[in-house]
Design a protein around this motif. Sequence first.
Motif, PDB file in Angstrom:
ATOM      1  N   ILE A 244       0.839  -1.204   0.000  1.00 56.32           N
ATOM      2  CA  ILE A 244       0.000   0.000   0.000  1.00 56.32           C
ATOM      3  C   ILE A 244       0.873   1.253   0.000  1.00 56.32           C
ATOM      4  O   ILE A 244       0.624   2.211  -0.740  1.00 56.32           O
ATOM      5  N   LEU A 245       1.929   1.256   0.830  1.00 56.77           N
ATOM      6  CA  LEU A 245       2.834   2.403   0.865  1.00 56.77           C
ATOM      7  C   LEU A 245       3.454   2.650  -0.515  1.00 56.77           C
ATOM      8  O   LEU A 245       3.686   3.795  -0.912  1.00 56.77           O
ATOM      9  N   ALA A 246       3.731   1.549  -1.246  1.00 58.39           N
ATOM     10  CA  ALA A 246       4.400   1.657  -2.547  1.00 58.39           C
ATOM     11  C   ALA A 246       3.420   1.843  -3.706  1.00 58.39           C
ATOM     12  O   ALA A 246       3.834   1.854  -4.870  1.00 58.39           O
ATOM     13  N   PRO A 256       4.460 -10.507 -10.113  1.00 57.51           N
ATOM     14  CA  PRO A 256       5.396  -9.508  -9.571  1.00 57.51           C
ATOM     15  C   PRO A 256       4.830  -8.098  -9.744  1.00 57.51           C
ATOM     16  O   PRO A 256       4.120  -7.816 -10.720  1.00 57.51           O
ATOM     17  N   GLN A 257       5.150  -7.226  -8.797  1.00 54.78           N
ATOM     18  CA  GLN A 257       4.755  -5.825  -8.896  1.00 54.78           C
ATOM     19  C   GLN A 257       5.928  -4.945  -8.495  1.00 54.78           C
ATOM     20  O   GLN A 257       6.818  -5.364  -7.764  1.00 54.78           O
ATOM     21  N   ASP A 258       5.899  -3.707  -8.984  1.00 59.07           N
ATOM     22  CA  ASP A 258       6.914  -2.721  -8.639  1.00 59.07           C
ATOM     23  C   ASP A 258       6.228  -1.440  -8.170  1.00 59.07           C
ATOM     24  O   ASP A 258       5.159  -1.077  -8.698  1.00 59.07           O
ATOM     25  N   GLY A 259       6.843  -0.771  -7.232  1.00 57.62           N
ATOM     26  CA  GLY A 259       6.307   0.494  -6.744  1.00 57.62           C
ATOM     27  C   GLY A 259       7.389   1.280  -6.039  1.00 57.62           C
ATOM     28  O   GLY A 259       8.529   0.832  -5.927  1.00 57.62           O
ATOM     29  N   LEU A 272      12.370   4.888  -1.635  1.00 62.06           N
ATOM     30  CA  LEU A 272      12.372   3.420  -1.545  1.00 62.06           C
ATOM     31  C   LEU A 272      11.736   2.852  -2.802  1.00 62.06           C
ATOM     32  O   LEU A 272      10.625   3.222  -3.171  1.00 62.06           O
ATOM     33  N   ARG A 273      12.468   1.970  -3.461  1.00 63.95           N
ATOM     34  CA  ARG A 273      11.961   1.268  -4.629  1.00 63.95           C
ATOM     35  C   ARG A 273      11.588  -0.135  -4.181  1.00 63.95           C
ATOM     36  O   ARG A 273      12.425  -0.864  -3.643  1.00 63.95           O
ATOM     37  N   VAL A 274      10.343  -0.519  -4.385  1.00 66.03           N
ATOM     38  CA  VAL A 274       9.813  -1.775  -3.849  1.00 66.03           C
ATOM     39  C   VAL A 274       9.504  -2.739  -4.984  1.00 66.03           C
ATOM     40  O   VAL A 274       8.918  -2.367  -5.998  1.00 66.03           O
ATOM     41  N   SER A 275       9.909  -3.991  -4.782  1.00 65.78           N
ATOM     42  CA  SER A 275       9.620  -5.044  -5.758  1.00 65.78           C
ATOM     43  C   SER A 275       9.068  -6.251  -5.008  1.00 65.78           C
ATOM     44  O   SER A 275       9.625  -6.659  -3.990  1.00 65.78           O
ATOM     45  N   THR A 276       7.947  -6.812  -5.493  1.00 66.68           N
ATOM     46  CA  THR A 276       7.414  -8.040  -4.901  1.00 66.68           C
ATOM     47  C   THR A 276       7.537  -9.169  -5.911  1.00 66.68           C
ATOM     48  O   THR A 276       7.496  -8.954  -7.127  1.00 66.68           O
ATOM     49  N   PHE A 277       7.683 -10.400  -5.381  1.00 69.09           N
ATOM     50  CA  PHE A 277       7.850 -11.565  -6.242  1.00 69.09           C
ATOM     51  C   PHE A 277       7.160 -12.758  -5.590  1.00 69.09           C
ATOM     52  O   PHE A 277       7.400 -13.059  -4.419  1.00 69.09           O
ATOM     53  N   PRO A 278       6.251 -13.444  -6.315  1.00 62.68           N
ATOM     54  CA  PRO A 278       5.519 -14.563  -5.717  1.00 62.68           C
ATOM     55  C   PRO A 278       6.402 -15.803  -5.562  1.00 62.68           C
ATOM     56  O   PRO A 278       7.073 -16.221  -6.506  1.00 62.68           O
ATOM     57  N   ASP A 356      16.396   3.656 -16.143  1.00 61.36           N
ATOM     58  CA  ASP A 356      15.399   2.659 -15.735  1.00 61.36           C
ATOM     59  C   ASP A 356      15.879   1.952 -14.463  1.00 61.36           C
ATOM     60  O   ASP A 356      16.563   0.936 -14.529  1.00 61.36           O
ATOM     61  N   PRO A 357      15.500   2.469 -13.269  1.00 64.86           N
ATOM     62  CA  PRO A 357      14.717   3.675 -13.026  1.00 64.86           C
ATOM     63  C   PRO A 357      15.624   4.876 -12.783  1.00 64.86           C
ATOM     64  O   PRO A 357      16.841   4.731 -12.726  1.00 64.86           O
ATOM     65  N   VAL A 358      15.011   6.057 -12.573  1.00 62.39           N
ATOM     66  CA  VAL A 358      15.762   7.235 -12.130  1.00 62.39           C
ATOM     67  C   VAL A 358      16.008   7.058 -10.633  1.00 62.39           C
ATOM     68  O   VAL A 358      15.080   7.133  -9.833  1.00 62.39           O
ATOM     69  N   GLU A 359      17.238   6.766 -10.261  1.00 60.25           N
ATOM     70  CA  GLU A 359      17.536   6.463  -8.862  1.00 60.25           C
ATOM     71  C   GLU A 359      17.736   7.728  -8.037  1.00 60.25           C
ATOM     72  O   GLU A 359      17.295   7.814  -6.896  1.00 60.25           O
ATOM     73  N   TYR A 360      18.455   8.697  -8.585  1.00 63.26           N
ATOM     74  CA  TYR A 360      18.709   9.948  -7.868  1.00 63.26           C
ATOM     75  C   TYR A 360      18.376  11.115  -8.787  1.00 63.26           C
ATOM     76  O   TYR A 360      18.664  11.075  -9.981  1.00 63.26           O
ATOM     77  N   THR A 361      17.780  12.148  -8.232  1.00 67.32           N
ATOM     78  CA  THR A 361      17.466  13.328  -9.029  1.00 67.32           C
ATOM     79  C   THR A 361      18.558  14.371  -8.838  1.00 67.32           C
ATOM     80  O   THR A 361      18.993  14.631  -7.717  1.00 67.32           O
ATOM     81  N   LEU A 362      19.000  14.945  -9.938  1.00 69.63           N
ATOM     82  CA  LEU A 362      20.063  15.947  -9.918  1.00 69.63           C
ATOM     83  C   LEU A 362      19.511  17.262 -10.452  1.00 69.63           C
ATOM     84  O   LEU A 362      18.961  17.308 -11.555  1.00 69.63           O
TER      85      LEU A 362
END
Length: 565
Positions: A244-246, A256-259, A272-278, A356-362
């Motif tokens: 839910i937070l992600a 699988p999901q990403d958030g 925080l980059r979140v990845s779930t895997f069944p 992929d993804p943008v990890e840090y913003t400059l």
Amino acid sequence: MIQRVRKRLGDILVEANKLSKNDLLMAISEQKKYGEKLGKVIIKLGFLSAKEILNTVSQQLHIPIVSLDNMEISEELMKLLPQELVKNHMVLPIERRFNVLRLAMVDPLDINAMDEVTRAVKMEVEPCIATEAEMKRALEKYYGLKSLVEETLEKMREGEDLTLESGEDEDKEELISEKMTQEEPVVRFVNSLLAQALNDSASDIHVEPQAKTMRVRMRLDGRLREVPSPEKKMFLPIISRIKILAGMDIAKTRIPQDGRFNVRDGSKDVGLRVSTFPTIHGEKAVLRLLDKSAALYGIEKLGFLPNDEEKIKNVLKRPYGFIISVGPTGSGKSTTLYAILNYLNSPEKNIITVEDPVEYTLDGIAQAQVNIRAGLTFESGLRSILRQDPDIIMVGEIRDKETATIAIHSALTGHLVFSTLHTNDAPGAVMRLVEMGVEPFLVASSVSCVIGQRLLRKICEECKTAFNPSPAVREKLNIGPDAVIYKGAGCPVCKNTGYKGRTGVYEVLVLDDDIRELVLTKVSSDAIRKIAVDKGMMLMYDDAMEKVRRGYTTLEEALNVTQVD
């Protein structure tokens, strides 16, 4: 009455001629971007060391430095302050003289902390300075501070109403409701887990189901370490809370999901980059912590030896060319490229990235996120970037011939192009492009430099001790008889591992005419490596061994991370 010191750290350092006004303005600007404390920003930018800042504050404000390791604090003194105040402000009462309390502080400029202590003890407070490492050891020794996760689990076990009771079958994951994810024990555990990860500077959190238990681990300095976990019946609500937070769908548990989401750590934001895997026992979640202040690191802070650092800076003076960072996943490739972009960033240059993804913003850099569903891939993004009048381009990763070809043509038409590639070493990257189907003459004429890298754990400075390897080991590894070798003995600061923090180990291949000729003839990467070494390239193994000799890391770590042929 003791006078409160209301000077700012930047002003103190400038007045002491330790920091120029321009450097201070730069540090304040970076501080506003990333929310770090000014002292940490100054250290990260390489202007001053922690020791220099400590000594300057002490001398300028006439505040003594104390060694907590050499002190014994009485129980009477410990009872003067509540544990919460001590822990939150990193302070420790060390002596009482009539109506004056001497207080050890990590930050003696923290007026709010001094005011809170004054109100608590009804005495005047006289500040002293202690290092953060000694303060942590002292708090562990005298107050037995437990990790946030341990404290949370104890509170959950103490109260009967704090253990989540649910009658659902664990196989029916879709029955976990959003209301259950907002139960106090679930929220408390997830919050404490995130706080603990931030406190320990973890890079990843793993939450995973086992057959009859759940397991929680954190990656600290590249190694996974288990942390206390709640009972298995808490697992589904905890995973759902994270989803839910992600911004994920808690009803979808078989794919699988990403958030992603952000948390606040003091005055700074951490992504925080979140990845779930069944898995067969349920969904596993991995949370990657992305400290946006990591973009503060300059090239000087990455761990390059002086000769390699000079090579890279010379290459960066060229207005065009293709520079590639190579290594396995998690070897710090992106951090290296971000540091280089930060080094090159100026109002006169148009810098655009597709990641992929943008990890840090400059700030000052146009960054785009790959979105395959919308049709934005590395290839299509790179084609569009070329119509944006760029000076410098970064492509997150070269994955196919099409992307590689466009990147190379961009480098040949007057752009400075950066990207990453998954190969084991720098010489292998050149031939990998040829194997992808790119014409050798294009590779030879466009690639300027390849940076191969890994990450090494650094020896903990608080428990660093010298040791003498056997003559046989010295001879085999070419370590002189007089060279001093170090290791970490283990202490609370490094959680008894002997390591704290990481640094890079590198090999920097700069292509000259001889190496370009080899590329044109499609020779093996071994042949390129041999010529490069003859011309002065230091292999990763040699770079690691030099860092052993300089006392940065241990023999074991150097040998584990770099391979000897």
